[in-house]
Motif scaffolding. Structure first.
Motif, mmCIF file in Angstrom:
data_model
loop_
_atom_site.group_PDB
_atom_site.id
_atom_site.type_symbol
_atom_site.label_atom_id
_atom_site.label_comp_id
_atom_site.label_asym_id
_atom_site.label_seq_id
_atom_site.Cartn_x
_atom_site.Cartn_y
_atom_site.Cartn_z
ATOM 1 N N MET A 1 27.369 47.469 64.761
ATOM 2 C CA MET A 1 26.423 48.122 65.642
ATOM 3 C C MET A 1 25.836 47.160 66.654
ATOM 4 O O MET A 1 25.578 47.489 67.793
ATOM 5 N N SER A 2 25.627 45.916 66.193
ATOM 6 C CA SER A 2 24.959 44.987 67.096
ATOM 7 C C SER A 2 25.834 44.700 68.310
ATOM 8 O O SER A 2 27.052 44.789 68.232
ATOM 9 N N ALA A 3 25.165 44.361 69.400
ATOM 10 C CA ALA A 3 25.907 44.080 70.619
ATOM 11 C C ALA A 3 26.720 42.812 70.412
ATOM 12 O O ALA A 3 26.466 42.053 69.484
ATOM 13 N N VAL A 4 27.675 42.597 71.273
ATOM 14 C CA VAL A 4 28.517 41.419 71.143
ATOM 15 C C VAL A 4 27.650 40.177 71.321
ATOM 16 O O VAL A 4 26.882 40.074 72.270
ATOM 17 N N VAL A 5 27.747 39.256 70.366
ATOM 18 C CA VAL A 5 26.928 38.057 70.417
ATOM 19 C C VAL A 5 27.838 36.862 70.605
ATOM 20 O O VAL A 5 28.828 36.712 69.896
ATOM 21 N N SER A 6 27.502 36.039 71.572
ATOM 22 C CA SER A 6 28.306 34.858 71.831
ATOM 23 C C SER A 6 28.254 33.927 70.632
ATOM 24 O O SER A 6 27.211 33.740 70.023
ATOM 25 N N PRO A 7 29.404 33.327 70.269
ATOM 26 C CA PRO A 7 29.410 32.447 69.098
ATOM 27 C C PRO A 7 28.574 31.198 69.288
ATOM 28 O O PRO A 7 28.203 30.565 68.303
ATOM 29 N N ILE A 8 28.244 30.846 70.537
ATOM 30 C CA ILE A 8 27.458 29.630 70.703
ATOM 31 C C ILE A 8 25.962 29.895 70.581
ATOM 32 O O ILE A 8 25.150 28.996 70.594
ATOM 33 N N ARG A 9 25.562 31.182 70.458
ATOM 34 C CA ARG A 9 24.143 31.499 70.284
ATOM 35 C C ARG A 9 23.638 30.968 68.956
ATOM 36 O O ARG A 9 24.288 31.127 67.929
ATOM 37 N N LYS A 10 22.472 30.367 68.994
ATOM 38 C CA LYS A 10 21.844 29.884 67.775
ATOM 39 C C LYS A 10 20.977 31.007 67.207
ATOM 40 O O LYS A 10 20.438 31.819 67.954
ATOM 41 N N PRO A 11 20.840 31.069 65.880
ATOM 42 C CA PRO A 11 19.981 32.116 65.305
ATOM 43 C C PRO A 11 18.516 31.946 65.716
ATOM 44 O O PRO A 11 18.039 30.830 65.894
ATOM 45 N N LEU A 12 17.839 33.087 65.901
ATOM 46 C CA LEU A 12 16.430 33.064 66.281
ATOM 47 C C LEU A 12 15.537 33.451 65.106
ATOM 48 O O LEU A 12 14.323 33.370 65.185
ATOM 49 N N ILE A 13 16.157 33.958 64.030
ATOM 50 C CA ILE A 13 15.394 34.263 62.824
ATOM 51 C C ILE A 13 16.122 33.545 61.699
ATOM 52 O O ILE A 13 17.295 33.814 61.448
ATOM 53 N N THR A 14 15.437 32.609 61.048
ATOM 54 C CA THR A 14 16.102 31.844 60.000
ATOM 55 C C THR A 14 15.562 32.277 58.641
ATOM 56 O O THR A 14 14.574 33.000 58.549
ATOM 57 N N GLY A 15 16.220 31.829 57.592
ATOM 58 C CA GLY A 15 15.732 32.116 56.241
ATOM 59 C C GLY A 15 16.368 33.347 55.624
ATOM 60 O O GLY A 15 15.829 33.892 54.670
ATOM 61 N N ASN A 16 17.487 33.825 56.184
ATOM 62 C CA ASN A 16 18.232 34.942 55.594
ATOM 63 C C ASN A 16 17.326 36.143 55.286
ATOM 64 O O ASN A 16 17.258 36.628 54.161
ATOM 65 N N LYS A 17 16.586 36.600 56.293
ATOM 66 C CA LYS A 17 15.570 37.637 56.083
ATOM 67 C C LYS A 17 16.163 39.032 55.915
ATOM 68 O O LYS A 17 17.162 39.369 56.548
ATOM 69 N N THR A 18 15.505 39.835 55.081
ATOM 70 C CA THR A 18 15.790 41.265 55.045
ATOM 71 C C THR A 18 14.682 41.947 55.842
ATOM 72 O O THR A 18 13.666 41.333 56.156
ATOM 73 N N TYR A 19 14.878 43.251 56.106
ATOM 74 C CA TYR A 19 13.831 43.972 56.827
ATOM 75 C C TYR A 19 12.513 43.912 56.072
ATOM 76 O O TYR A 19 11.452 43.711 56.647
ATOM 77 N N HIS A 20 12.596 44.080 54.748
ATOM 78 C CA HIS A 20 11.364 44.073 53.970
ATOM 79 C C HIS A 20 10.692 42.707 54.005
ATOM 80 O O HIS A 20 9.470 42.599 54.110
ATOM 81 N N GLN A 21 11.520 41.652 53.939
ATOM 82 C CA GLN A 21 10.946 40.313 53.971
ATOM 83 C C GLN A 21 10.219 40.061 55.294
ATOM 84 O O GLN A 21 9.176 39.408 55.329
ATOM 85 N N ILE A 22 10.771 40.599 56.377
ATOM 86 C CA ILE A 22 10.116 40.448 57.689
ATOM 87 C C ILE A 22 8.734 41.091 57.643
ATOM 88 O O ILE A 22 7.739 40.497 58.073
ATOM 89 N N THR A 23 8.678 42.312 57.086
ATOM 90 C CA THR A 23 7.376 42.986 56.980
ATOM 91 C C THR A 23 6.411 42.128 56.168
ATOM 92 O O THR A 23 5.272 41.900 56.584
ATOM 93 N N GLU A 24 6.884 41.660 55.003
ATOM 94 C CA GLU A 24 6.041 40.819 54.135
ATOM 95 C C GLU A 24 5.480 39.622 54.910
ATOM 96 O O GLU A 24 4.289 39.383 54.937
ATOM 97 N N ASP A 25 6.395 38.886 55.536
ATOM 98 C CA ASP A 25 6.016 37.632 56.189
ATOM 99 C C ASP A 25 5.029 37.857 57.330
ATOM 100 O O ASP A 25 4.116 37.065 57.525
ATOM 101 N N LEU A 26 5.255 38.924 58.094
ATOM 102 C CA LEU A 26 4.470 39.068 59.321
ATOM 103 C C LEU A 26 3.181 39.856 59.111
ATOM 104 O O LEU A 26 2.209 39.658 59.837
ATOM 105 N N ILE A 27 3.167 40.751 58.126
ATOM 106 C CA ILE A 27 1.962 41.561 57.926
ATOM 107 C C ILE A 27 0.994 40.869 56.972
ATOM 108 O O ILE A 27 -0.222 40.989 57.127
ATOM 109 N N SER A 28 1.529 40.118 56.006
ATOM 110 C CA SER A 28 0.628 39.578 54.981
ATOM 111 C C SER A 28 -0.502 38.682 55.526
ATOM 112 O O SER A 28 -1.577 38.692 54.941
#
Lengths: 476, 174
Positions: free
Chosen positions: A1-28
């Protein structure tokens, strides 16, 4: 589903996050009791703000005579601080609007905080022209409305009135843009809360449900607001520069002012975003969302805009010499070698020389160096406005009117007080709202998470193959 | 969307937007009428599958903006030629270039405020609005498809949810 991502792009979210983990980290952070650092910061900010309010009341009670302005230098710290704060506000809109139009995914980590900063900075800026009026209770005279004073209207031909419109529009549009982005995230906070807190956040979230049609309109609104904010943000500092450029003062009436002011504004704004975000990411443990990639990207913008500002300084000097106009030549000679030479060299060093360190990749990615340089840039940009305003006015056409200026305790107090206002607002914001845009981070997870892109990706091709058929419907 | 106050819905929760998209496609193929889809973030590619028409919000924005342009330009023109003609710096009364900045600012202001207000009004959102939402996890990490029970019977819906891999199926009146 995701758009084509260039292989040289570096990740912008690290730590192998799930959607729920994102909620936890940012709302807590909004759910926990405040940390000791926060309480100390808040008490300190409120104390400074209180002192600032005292100095403002003193100005209103005693009059503008409590400032050290005189007939020659009739604008100084007040307008310097006004332009400085407005400039700082520019990064927020640049990040949230212009980078949205350019589809820069790294904006997502910092846009929320940068937009909040914009709003608080514009509030600080707006204070100065208001109290500089002297009779602040007549401030409504600047708004055009049918009245019994004549009818008497403000002068629509005056850049000062353009400023009134530009800044109030800017504040309103930034506020709408920011709040519309916050609505879905407030709903996330609401759905994790109970009791009174749930009621409060339901009010703040406007009853958001996450319906597909609402999201569609939300995206449409965000995109148009971004499209509107882009020329708006450029117009605001352009109009601020008109305050000077439409005058007949040597050193002010230059056509280079609008682009030069806009570049400087973005420059100082990004520096302030870096200063704040480097502290915030540390204290709220957001290193997985505001990564070194984000910091490097912002440092590239600082390098670019700092260099544009540098070119503008040199162009001004060249044109002053090349014009053959003695008053213009003297204005620049006076800036560099007159009584305020130290502010000119401070400006040159902080704004032109210091960002050049960022040509080196490892230095762009060095957080300590970035923090230090971001503060230097903010000092430099304050000097720039002081050089343009006070230094230029100090030596006008008539040597018998030449004067010098140093701020009174009231002026210093008001300036320090605006830091109190800014940080009080920012610290409240950090407590009540997610500092990083939760829904937006989730929407880029599959194209920017470290399990999908970069060297350690584990899901690299999965999503592409699984849903190949729908990639043409992707909205990008 | 709370189309009316009492709709009995049966809804399934999915763990991933990919599953949701596949399920929505299947529902369209099987001619199951979807009541609504709820997601924690805007899922790209969902609108065309779901058959949502493009939002006309930006057209409204254009009209508000044009209204702002006219208000500012005609307003200033009227003030400086009819109501309060004044000479500033030897310029003509009707000094059009000087009107451009304010005309621009009001265009942006009207468009932004008008669109944002319209957005909240047509969505039925606003301060104090309480919408009965289906599940608290929809704003966290669950993707939801809801069927109106009067349009799709429960057995059919449950069969659909189990074939498309919904993690959980529930009923609720909203």
């Amino acid at each position: 589903m995701s758009a084509v991502v260039s292989p040289i792009r570096k990740p912008l979210i690290t730590g192998n996050k799930t959607y729920h983990q994102i909620t936890e980290d940012l709302i807590s952070p909004t759910e926990k009791t405040p940390t000791k650092e926060w309480v100390i910061g808040f008490v300190l900010s409120v104390a400074v703000l209180t002192y600032g309010v005292f100095c403002i009341l003193w100005t209103i009670w005693v009059g503008i005579g409590s400032w050290n302005l005189n007939r020659t230098i009739n604008w100084s710290w007040d307008i310097t601080n006004f332009v400085w704060w407005i400039g700082i506000g520019h990064a927020g809109t640049l990040i949230s609007a212009i980078l949205l139009l350019f589809r820069q995914k790294w904006r997502t980590g910092v846009n929320r905080a940068a937009e909040a900063m914009t709003i608080f900075a514009v509030m600080c800026a707006g204070l100065f022209p208001l109290i500089h009026m002297g009779r602040i209770w007549l401030a409504m005279f600047i708004m055009p409305y049918p009245n019994t004073r004549g009818p008497l209207w403000p002068n629509f031909n005056s850049p000062l009135l353009w400023d009134v419109f530009a800044i109030s529009t800017y504040l309103t549009v930034s506020l709408l843009f920011w709040y519309t982005g916050l609505v879905p995230d407030f709903a996330t906070v609401r759905d994790r809360a109970k009791g009174l807190r749930r009621k409060i956040y339901n009010t703040l979230s406007f009853g958001w449900t996450g319906s597909a049609k609402h999201w569609q309109r939300w995206e449409s609104l965000s995109l148009v607001l971004a499209g509107l904010s882009t020329p708006l943000v450029l117009s605001v500092h352009t109009i601020v520069s008109f305050d000077f450029a439409t005058s007949v003062i040597p050193g002010w009436h230059t056509t280079i002012f609008p682009p030069y002011f806009v570049a400087g504004a973005i420059f100082s704004g990004f520096a302030m975003v870096l200063t704040l975000m480097i502290i915030t990411r540390k204290l709220l443990h957001l290193e997985d969302y505001i990564t070194v990639e984000h910091i490097e990207s912002m440092n590239k913008v600082i390098l670019l805009t700092g260099t544009i500002v540098g070119v503008a300084y040199l162009t001004e000097l060249f044109i002053a010499w090349y014009s053959g106009y003695v008053y213009e030549q003297f204005a620049f000679f006076n800036r560099a070698l007159g009584p305020y030479w130290w502010s000119y060299f401070g400006m040159m060093f902080c704004n032109v020389i210091s960002p050049q360190f960022f040509w080196k990749k490892s230095w762009r990615r060095n957080i300590t160096l970035t923090f230090f340089l971001s503060i230097l840039v903010n000092i430099g940009m304050w000097f720039e406005r002081f050089v343009i305003i006070a230094t230029t006015l100090a030596r006008d056409y008539l040597p018998s009117s030449w004067s010098l200026y140093s701020p009174s305790w009231v002026e210093i107090g008001i300036y320090i007080g605006t830091f109190g206002l800014f940080f009080t607002c920012f610290l409240i914001f950090v407590r009540v709202a997610p500092v990083v845009a939760v829904a937006e981070i989730k929407s880029i997870l599959k194209s920017a998470g470290d399990q999908y892109v970069g060297d350690n990706a584990t899901h690299k091709h999965h999503h592409h193959d699984a849903d190949h058929g729908s990639s043409h419907t992707d909205h990008h | 969307m709370s189309k009316n106050n009492h709709t009995e819905v049966i809804y399934g929760l999915y763990n991933d937007e990919e599953d949701l998209l596949r399920a929505v496609k299947l529902a369209k193929k099987d001619h199951l009428e979807i009541y609504d889809v709820y997601t924690p973030f805007p899922v790209h590619g969902l609108d065309p599958i779901l058959g949502l028409e493009e939002s006309r919000l930006h057209q409204a924005g254009f009209i508000y903006g044009a209204l702002g342009t006219l208000t500012a330009f005609l307003g200033m023109s009227w003030v400086f030629t009819k109501d309060w003609p004044n000479i500033f710096g030897g310029k003509p009364y009707w000094s059009v270039p000087a009107f451009i900045p304010i005309t621009f600012e009001l265009t942006v202001l009207f468009a932004a405020v008008g669109m944002t207000v319209t957005f909240y009004v047509i969505n039925g959102l606003g301060p104090g609005v309480v919408n009965n939402h289906l599940d608290d996890r929809i704003t966290d990490d669950k993707f939801c498809i809801a069927f109106d029970k009067s349009a799709v019977n429960s057995d059919k819906a449950e069969a659909f949810f189990s074939t498309t891999g919904a993690e959980e199926v529930n009923s609720k009146t909203i």
